[in-house]
Design a protein around this motif. Structure first.
Motif, PDB file in Angstrom:
ATOM      1  N   GLU A  16       0.884  -1.167   0.000  1.00 23.83           N
ATOM      2  CA  GLU A  16       0.000   0.000   0.000  1.00 23.83           C
ATOM      3  C   GLU A  16       0.921   1.216   0.000  1.00 23.83           C
ATOM      4  N   ILE A  17       0.854   2.014  -1.072  1.00 19.16           N
ATOM      5  CA  ILE A  17       1.762   3.146  -1.245  1.00 19.16           C
ATOM      6  C   ILE A  17       1.261   4.324  -0.412  1.00 19.16           C
ATOM      7  N   LEU A  18       2.131   4.847   0.468  1.00 22.38           N
ATOM      8  CA  LEU A  18       1.742   5.940   1.355  1.00 22.38           C
ATOM      9  C   LEU A  18       2.256   7.298   0.883  1.00 22.38           C
ATOM     10  N   GLU A  19       3.521   7.362   0.479  1.00 18.13           N
ATOM     11  CA  GLU A  19       4.121   8.644   0.083  1.00 18.13           C
ATOM     12  C   GLU A  19       5.218   8.384  -0.942  1.00 18.13           C
ATOM     13  N   THR A  20       5.284   9.220  -1.984  1.00 18.53           N
ATOM     14  CA  THR A  20       6.281   9.005  -3.030  1.00 18.53           C
ATOM     15  C   THR A  20       7.336  10.113  -3.020  1.00 18.53           C
ATOM     16  N   PHE A  21       8.525   9.759  -3.497  1.00 21.93           N
ATOM     17  CA  PHE A  21       9.643  10.693  -3.599  1.00 21.93           C
ATOM     18  C   PHE A  21      10.296  10.509  -4.962  1.00 21.93           C
ATOM     19  N   GLU A  22      10.961  11.573  -5.435  1.00 18.01           N
ATOM     20  CA  GLU A  22      11.739  11.494  -6.665  1.00 18.01           C
ATOM     21  C   GLU A  22      13.209  11.556  -6.291  1.00 18.01           C
ATOM     22  N   ALA A  23      13.997  10.626  -6.844  1.00 12.32           N
ATOM     23  CA  ALA A  23      15.421  10.590  -6.518  1.00 12.32           C
ATOM     24  C   ALA A  23      16.230  10.443  -7.792  1.00 12.32           C
TER      25      ALA A  23
END
Length: 151
Positions: A16-23
């Motif tokens: 279950e995806i909670l928060e996304t980031f770009e790296a």
């Protein structure tokens, strides 16, 4: 988000995806060329924080046939992710406190033609949660086909 090259479909199924980031991602030699050709697999990849640095573990980037045979980087090596210190500290806190996992969702080229990785804080799903998600997807798909047939 620019042109998507590889997706980790298994992550959406298992977590279950909670928060996304770009790296950003640190690459060697001909790896960028391989990525542009689409020779990437993110299926079992995840992120670990090692000595205060985010590392992408388990990703597979094949080398192109045109690469120098004497210099071919390891295809399954750990790759450093380029994140701000505050983001890394936030990820460390969430993983340690809440028992969450950091998974790689997709690999893409940004608007400036740089290779980026979309990572996410995720919580593992139980078997019944996975079944529920599949039922919801099927219901949505049936509703869409019914709407198309009506119009």
């Amino acid at each position: 988000m620019g042109k998507t090259i590889a997706r980790n479909k298994k992550a959406w199924h298992d977590y279950e995806i909670l928060e996304t980031f770009e790296a950003g991602i640190s690459l060697q030699g001909s790896e960028v060329k391989s990525i542009r050709m689409g020779k990437v697999n993110l299926k079992d990849s995840y992120v670990r924080i090692i000595k205060g640095e985010a590392m992408l573990v388990g990703s597979h980037i094949s080398f192109p046939q045109t690469a120098n045979p004497h210099y071919r980087p390891d295809e399954k090596r750990d790759r450093k992710l380029l994140l701000h210190r505050k983001e890394i500290d936030k990820l460390i806190g969430k993983v340690a406190r809440d028992g969450l996992t950091i998974v790689a969702l997709s690999l893409y080229l940004s608007a400036k033609n740089l290779v980026k990785v979309q990572i996410a804080l995720a919580k593992g799903k139980n078997l019944h949660d996975k079944r529920e998600t599949l039922k919801r997807k099927d219901a949505d798909r049936e509703a869409q086909t019914a709407m198309k047939q009506r119009y």
